[in-house]
Design a protein around this motif. Sequence first.
Motif, short mmCIF file in Angstrom:
data_model
loop_
_atom_site.label_atom_id
_atom_site.label_comp_id
_atom_site.label_asym_id
_atom_site.label_seq_id
_atom_site.Cartn_x
_atom_site.Cartn_y
_atom_site.Cartn_z
N ARG A 174 0.87 -1.19 0.00
CA ARG A 174 0.00 0.00 0.00
C ARG A 174 0.90 1.23 0.00
N ALA A 175 0.91 1.93 -1.12
CA ALA A 175 1.86 3.05 -1.26
C ALA A 175 1.25 4.20 -2.04
N THR A 176 1.69 5.40 -1.68
CA THR A 176 1.36 6.62 -2.42
C THR A 176 2.67 7.35 -2.67
N VAL A 177 2.83 7.88 -3.88
CA VAL A 177 4.04 8.63 -4.24
C VAL A 177 3.69 10.10 -4.41
N VAL A 178 4.50 10.97 -3.81
CA VAL A 178 4.32 12.41 -4.00
C VAL A 178 5.60 12.98 -4.59
N ARG A 179 5.46 13.80 -5.62
CA ARG A 179 6.60 14.43 -6.26
C ARG A 179 6.64 15.90 -5.87
N PHE A 180 7.62 16.26 -5.05
CA PHE A 180 7.77 17.65 -4.62
C PHE A 180 8.46 18.46 -5.71
N PHE A 181 7.87 19.59 -6.04
CA PHE A 181 8.57 20.59 -6.83
C PHE A 181 9.29 21.51 -5.83
N ASN A 182 9.72 22.67 -6.22
CA ASN A 182 10.53 23.50 -5.32
C ASN A 182 9.75 23.94 -4.10
N THR A 183 10.22 23.54 -2.93
CA THR A 183 9.58 23.85 -1.66
C THR A 183 10.46 24.81 -0.88
N VAL A 184 9.84 25.82 -0.28
CA VAL A 184 10.58 26.88 0.39
C VAL A 184 9.89 27.22 1.70
N GLY A 185 10.65 27.69 2.70
CA GLY A 185 10.03 28.15 3.93
C GLY A 185 10.99 28.11 5.10
N PRO A 186 10.48 28.40 6.30
CA PRO A 186 11.31 28.38 7.50
C PRO A 186 11.98 27.03 7.70
N ARG A 187 13.19 27.05 8.26
CA ARG A 187 14.03 25.90 8.57
C ARG A 187 14.78 25.37 7.36
N GLN A 188 14.64 26.01 6.21
CA GLN A 188 15.37 25.52 5.03
C GLN A 188 16.78 26.08 5.05
N SER A 189 17.76 25.22 4.95
CA SER A 189 19.15 25.65 4.98
C SER A 189 19.62 26.11 3.61
N PRO A 190 20.48 27.15 3.58
CA PRO A 190 21.08 27.55 2.30
C PRO A 190 22.30 26.72 1.95
N ALA A 191 22.63 25.73 2.77
CA ALA A 191 23.90 25.02 2.62
C ALA A 191 23.89 23.96 1.53
N TYR A 192 22.73 23.63 0.95
CA TYR A 192 22.67 22.50 0.03
C TYR A 192 22.24 22.91 -1.38
N GLY A 193 22.40 24.20 -1.71
CA GLY A 193 22.11 24.64 -3.06
C GLY A 193 20.71 25.16 -3.24
N MET A 194 19.93 25.35 -2.15
CA MET A 194 18.57 25.83 -2.26
C MET A 194 18.57 27.32 -2.58
#
Length: 357
Positions: A174-194
């Motif tokens: 039993r599985a559902t797949v979600v494909r995230f496009f660009n997500t932004v907001g608090p707690r996102q680090s700039p250290a990984y190319g975001m």
Amino acid sequence: MTDHPKYLVTGGAGFIGSHLVDALLARGGPVVVLDDLSTGRLQNLAGARERGNLQFVHGSVLDEPLVDKLVGECDRVVHLAAAVGVKLIVEQPLRSFTINTKGTETVIEAAYRHGRHVTLASTSEIYGKNSSGPLTEMSDRVLGSPSVPRWSYSTAKAVDEILAELYRREYGLRATVVRFFNTVGPRQSPAYGMVIPRFARQAVLGEPLTVYGTGRQSRCFLHVTDVVAALVSLLDRPEAEGETFNIGSDEEISILDLAERIIACANSTSTVHRVSYTDAYGPGFEDMERRVPDTTKLRALTGWQPRRDLGDILVDAVADARGEAPQQAPVAVPGRPDEGHAGGADGRAVAAGPCPV
């Protein structure tokens, strides 16, 4: 299973994961977080830990006995743990590929053994260089050569999706797949190319905003609270089982225009500095000109609509950058009253890369 199922969230100390944990705890159910803290942070769970009903386990999705134990103790699984970000994928492609494939296989096998539903996080990178749009869940994948590390991430996540689908078809997973496009907001680090947190931090520090390539490449950005709302709405829908859903915004902007808007939002004196992909990532790096999601399927099933637009996202990003900037850093003008919260992004300021997944 009770009215409040017990969730296992892998990668739950990360950016999206910690926001999802907050939302699940607010609904009254217990949550177990499995995270190795390689990119996630305990600070992201500070509020969640005050609520109680949260168990944090420091460990890896590659640890099969541990994953099996935790899956067996929970009712449902949301698998978010992954190596993400263009910077990490380009610099450590083998490590990223291993984590993203073997880790997912471990989680899926445990979910199958224990008869648990798993929601699997995938990515818009699945579509590769397909710049047509908007992209539906059935749009073609267009990839470059396997020798180009950039496409190893897309391939790894495709393997994840294929594993989930084959386990569903052959074993009844039993599985559902979600494909995230660009997500932004608090707690996102700039250290990984975001790109947005990087741009925001550079603008607040008065540094040049580094745009790679022509800057005409366009992307769409969705606030993390809207992403979590979409996720939760799918968790509540039995009809989502066996399906794949895009989660993203259709508000499109070029990277050059994004840089200019962030400079204006921060009231900064920063300029825009363009750098070639070759200088940034070495020869052979490939990017796509456009990536816009079609979220018709998600909206039709759940009625979901995003509540925050790009303007709201940029205000939040600038506020977060101001909150974590060193005291001695030159900050152009204090934020407006609605820019007052701090996000706590970590990592040193470095050149922003092309808009990541």
